[in-house]
Design an enzyme around this catalytic site. Structure first.
Site, PDB file in Angstrom:
ATOM      1  N   VAL A 188       5.031  -1.127   2.891  1.00  0.00           N
ATOM      2  CA  VAL A 188       3.999  -1.555   3.838  1.00  0.00           C
ATOM      3  C   VAL A 188       2.976  -2.447   3.138  1.00  0.00           C
ATOM      4  O   VAL A 188       2.513  -2.142   2.036  1.00  0.00           O
ATOM      5  CB  VAL A 188       3.291  -0.334   4.465  1.00  0.00           C
ATOM      6  CG1 VAL A 188       2.195  -0.797   5.428  1.00  0.00           C
ATOM      7  CG2 VAL A 188       4.291   0.557   5.183  1.00  0.00           C
ATOM      8  N   ILE A 227      13.316   3.310   2.196  1.00  0.00           N
ATOM      9  CA  ILE A 227      13.780   2.468   3.299  1.00  0.00           C
ATOM     10  C   ILE A 227      12.928   1.213   3.454  1.00  0.00           C
ATOM     11  O   ILE A 227      13.440   0.136   3.757  1.00  0.00           O
ATOM     12  CB  ILE A 227      13.787   3.269   4.623  1.00  0.00           C
ATOM     13  CG1 ILE A 227      14.743   4.464   4.521  1.00  0.00           C
ATOM     14  CG2 ILE A 227      14.172   2.387   5.801  1.00  0.00           C
ATOM     15  CD1 ILE A 227      16.196   4.093   4.351  1.00  0.00           C
ATOM     16  N   ALA A 228      11.623   1.311   3.259  1.00  0.00           N
ATOM     17  CA  ALA A 228      10.733   0.174   3.534  1.00  0.00           C
ATOM     18  C   ALA A 228       9.456   0.297   2.718  1.00  0.00           C
ATOM     19  O   ALA A 228       9.197   1.327   2.088  1.00  0.00           O
ATOM     20  CB  ALA A 228      10.407   0.119   5.027  1.00  0.00           C
ATOM     21  N   ASP A 287       7.600  14.143  11.778  1.00  0.00           N
ATOM     22  CA  ASP A 287       7.386  13.958  10.334  1.00  0.00           C
ATOM     23  C   ASP A 287       5.894  14.078  10.034  1.00  0.00           C
ATOM     24  O   ASP A 287       5.299  13.210   9.399  1.00  0.00           O
ATOM     25  CB  ASP A 287       7.927  12.593   9.902  1.00  0.00           C
ATOM     26  CG  ASP A 287       8.170  12.508   8.401  1.00  0.00           C
ATOM     27  OD1 ASP A 287       8.192  13.561   7.744  1.00  0.00           O
ATOM     28  OD2 ASP A 287       8.335  11.394   7.886  1.00  0.00           O
ATOM     29  N   LYS A 304       5.301  -3.410   8.052  1.00  0.00           N
ATOM     30  CA  LYS A 304       6.343  -2.607   7.402  1.00  0.00           C
ATOM     31  C   LYS A 304       7.590  -3.475   7.257  1.00  0.00           C
ATOM     32  O   LYS A 304       8.090  -4.022   8.246  1.00  0.00           O
ATOM     33  CB  LYS A 304       6.647  -1.360   8.239  1.00  0.00           C
ATOM     34  CG  LYS A 304       7.528  -0.345   7.540  1.00  0.00           C
ATOM     35  CD  LYS A 304       7.539   0.976   8.313  1.00  0.00           C
ATOM     36  CE  LYS A 304       8.251   2.059   7.541  1.00  0.00           C
ATOM     37  NZ  LYS A 304       8.178   3.371   8.223  1.00  0.00           N
ATOM     38  N   VAL A 318       0.828  -1.216   0.000  1.00  0.00           N
ATOM     39  CA  VAL A 318       0.000   0.000   0.000  1.00  0.00           C
ATOM     40  C   VAL A 318       0.855   1.255   0.000  1.00  0.00           C
ATOM     41  O   VAL A 318       0.367   2.349  -0.286  1.00  0.00           O
ATOM     42  CB  VAL A 318      -0.951   0.016   1.218  1.00  0.00           C
ATOM     43  CG1 VAL A 318      -2.000  -1.059   1.080  1.00  0.00           C
ATOM     44  CG2 VAL A 318      -0.192  -0.122   2.525  1.00  0.00           C
ATOM     45  N   ALA A 319       2.128   1.125   0.344  1.00  0.00           N
ATOM     46  CA  ALA A 319       3.041   2.273   0.344  1.00  0.00           C
ATOM     47  C   ALA A 319       4.458   1.763   0.148  1.00  0.00           C
ATOM     48  O   ALA A 319       4.811   0.676   0.611  1.00  0.00           O
ATOM     49  CB  ALA A 319       2.933   3.037   1.660  1.00  0.00           C
ATOM     50  N   SER A 320       5.266   2.569  -0.551  1.00  0.00           N
ATOM     51  CA  SER A 320       6.650   2.170  -0.811  1.00  0.00           C
ATOM     52  C   SER A 320       7.545   3.397  -0.746  1.00  0.00           C
ATOM     53  O   SER A 320       7.237   4.430  -1.340  1.00  0.00           O
ATOM     54  CB  SER A 320       6.758   1.512  -2.186  1.00  0.00           C
ATOM     55  OG  SER A 320       8.100   1.217  -2.499  1.00  0.00           O
TER      56      SER A 320
END
Length: 525
Positions: free
Chosen positions: A133, A130-131, A286, A151, A125-127
């Site tokens: 998800v 560093i990592a 953040d 993650k 769902v997210a990139s």
């Protein structure tokens, strides 16, 4: 050989975007200046320097993009146009193979995926650099069936990071030796800060600990939701937390349609920020729109949801105290007090002339304070103050730079939700209440409760310690021990005064209680 090829690529990108002229123009050597003239002869660059730098960092890859993002927060070091352009950098990279992600999870947790999760969504769902998800559903134990976000650390990052950081350190060393502004800009310090930041992000257990701390701090709050951490599924490469459902904070129309009061939401965001900073001394650093959701569930409507805990800031009691006093002095337009606080706190050198610093701060801040309070940006005031501080060799603390960046994010989010948000009206009561609790009688009593047992424990050892120091002084015939003894004696006198004050306060309190009971008894008889 790999490092040599990487260096060649960096040089090519620098030349392609015309950054050689930008970089070399600041060097002291006449030969280098002549080289700049030869290299740039006939070349024309139409794009602004900040845009060229941003494009070059994007071309060099995710590690350099990260570096640009960190650099954008150092507005005390960068020209405003460059800092603004670097702030546009987005840490988005294509996802890595989901099969590799699944293999990392299995290796890291020591079990097959089917034994860990009922369901594991292979599409991330997210990139980021560093990592990435993935959503999943836990299997087994008391949390069986819970929806989670997994993650997973991007594989092979450490060698790439170490190689690029080694090159950055070399370049920073050359810059500090040869560049006219090298010492002021502290390139080696910036790279060292980035090194620590990157290696911290490579340990997902650290991020899990940050999330757990923030969740504990806001456990009783009606303003902020923080996902639960599932420690049995966490390692340095895998971080499993509760899946949160909400609407992105930047989607104001969607939030209003769901019944969320966006004006209250804007004020709540400011209160959350100041609560983290001044009550807890630990803040999410953040807070851009991608990391903040808002709950639209009936039981938690309008509560913020925090995500991504890789970057956090921490403030000592000392920093919190001086920062609060600075904010209050700013909005009272007491520039002399602001300058004095900078010197007293050690942020400015001892030899700084307070009157000169006061004049510079007035010139920096007065244009902002002539506006209506609702238009004043605390973040921009801090940023301008950092830029002004260059002239006075003020050492800008990294935690304050993080705070300034976070404050800008909070203000931006708040004014998206409510364009008329008066940040000062929201923050001032909180700051005044906090200062009253810290500096007033309540703060004194609280500190005495904490410190008095330690002082009482140390007092019996003082004669022995003093005797040891005197003996050592007699042997070595040195002066350092005398200074130490003087300091200890001063501490002893200070401790005695504080204990006397505490006893006097407690005694007065006891007398007051006894007198009240006596008067009540006399009234009855």
């Amino acid at each position: 050989m790999t490092r040599l090829f990487r260096l060649c690529k960096i040089i090519f990108v620098i030349l392609y975007h015309g950054l050689d002229q930008l970089a070399l123009s600041g060097f002291k050597s006449r030969r280098i200046r002549a080289l700049v003239w030869v290299l740039t002869l006939g070349r024309r660059q139409t794009r602004p320097r900040g845009e060229r730098l941003r494009l070059a960092l994007e071309q060099l890859g995710p590690i350099f993009v990260k570096f640009g993002q960190v650099l954008s927060t150092r507005r005390d070091l960068l020209p405003p146009d460059v800092a603004d352009e670097l702030a546009k950098l987005q840490d988005r990279v294509p996802p890595f193979d989901p099969k590799i992600a699944a293999a990392i999870v299995e290796r890291s947790l020591g079990k097959p995926l089917s034994a860990l999760f009922h369901r594991f969504d292979h599409h991330p769902v997210a990139s980021a650099s560093i990592a990435q998800v993935h959503f999943a559903t836990l299997r087994g134990g008391p949390d069986d069936g819970r929806e989670v976000a997994v993650k997973v650390l991007r594989p092979g990052m450490l060698p790439v990071i170490d190689s690029d950081l080694a090159l950055m350190r070399d370049v920073a060393t050359w810059m500090e030796k040869l560049w006219a502004d090298g010492k002021r800009l502290k390139p080696r310090e910036v790279v060292a800060e980035f090194d620590k930041y990157l290696h911290d992000e490579l340990d997902l257990m650290r991020e899990a600990a940050n999330a757990s701390q923030l969740r504990r701090n806001f456990a009783k709050s009606e303003l902020l939701l923080v996902p639960e951490v599932f420690w049995d599924w966490c390692t340095s490469e895998v971080f499993v937390m509760e899946r949160m459902h909400g609407v992105r904070v930047s989607h104001a129309d969607e939030l209003r349609a769901a019944g969320v009061d966006t004006h209250k939401l804007a004020r709540d965001g400011v209160e959350i920020f100041f609560t983290q900073v001044f009550r807890d001394g630990f803040f999410h650093a953040d807070m851009h729109p991608g990391n903040i959701l808002v709950s639209v569930a009936p039981e938690s409507l309008g509560r913020y949801i925090a995500l991504d805990f890789g970057i956090v800031g921490a403030l000592s009691e000392f920093d919190k105290n001086y920062l609060a006093q600075n904010f209050l002095a700013f909005f009272q337009r007491d520039y002399h007090r602001v300058a004095l606080l900078h010197v007293e706190s050690g942020w400015a050198p001892e030899e700084t002339r307070v009157e000169e610093l006061e004049g510079a701060i007035r010139a920096c801040c007065e244009p902002y304070f002539d506006r209506p309070l609702g238009e004043i940006s605390l973040g921009l005031v801090l940023m301008r103050l950092f830029q002004t501080s260059r002239r006075f060799n003020v050492e800008v603390q990294p935690q304050l730079v993080l705070l300034q960046k976070t404050l800008l994010n909070v203000e931006g989010l708040g004014r998206q939700l409510d364009p008329d948000l008066d940040l000062w009206k929201t923050a001032k009561p909180f700051l005044e209440r906090w200062m009253h609790e810290q500096i007033g009688w309540r703060g004194l009593v609280d500190r005495l409760k904490i410190e008095a047992p330690q002082w009482a424990n140390m007092l019996p050892d003082f004669p022995r310690l003093a005797h040891q120091i005197l003996e050592r002084h007699a042997r070595d015939n040195g002066s350092a021990q005398t200074a130490t003894l003087s300091a200890l004696l001063a501490e002893q006198r200070r401790t005695n005064r504080l204990l006397s004050a505490a006893l006097l306060f407690i005694g007065g309190f006891a007398v007051g209680i006894i007198a009240t009971h006596v008067l009540a008894w006399l009234a009855r008889h």
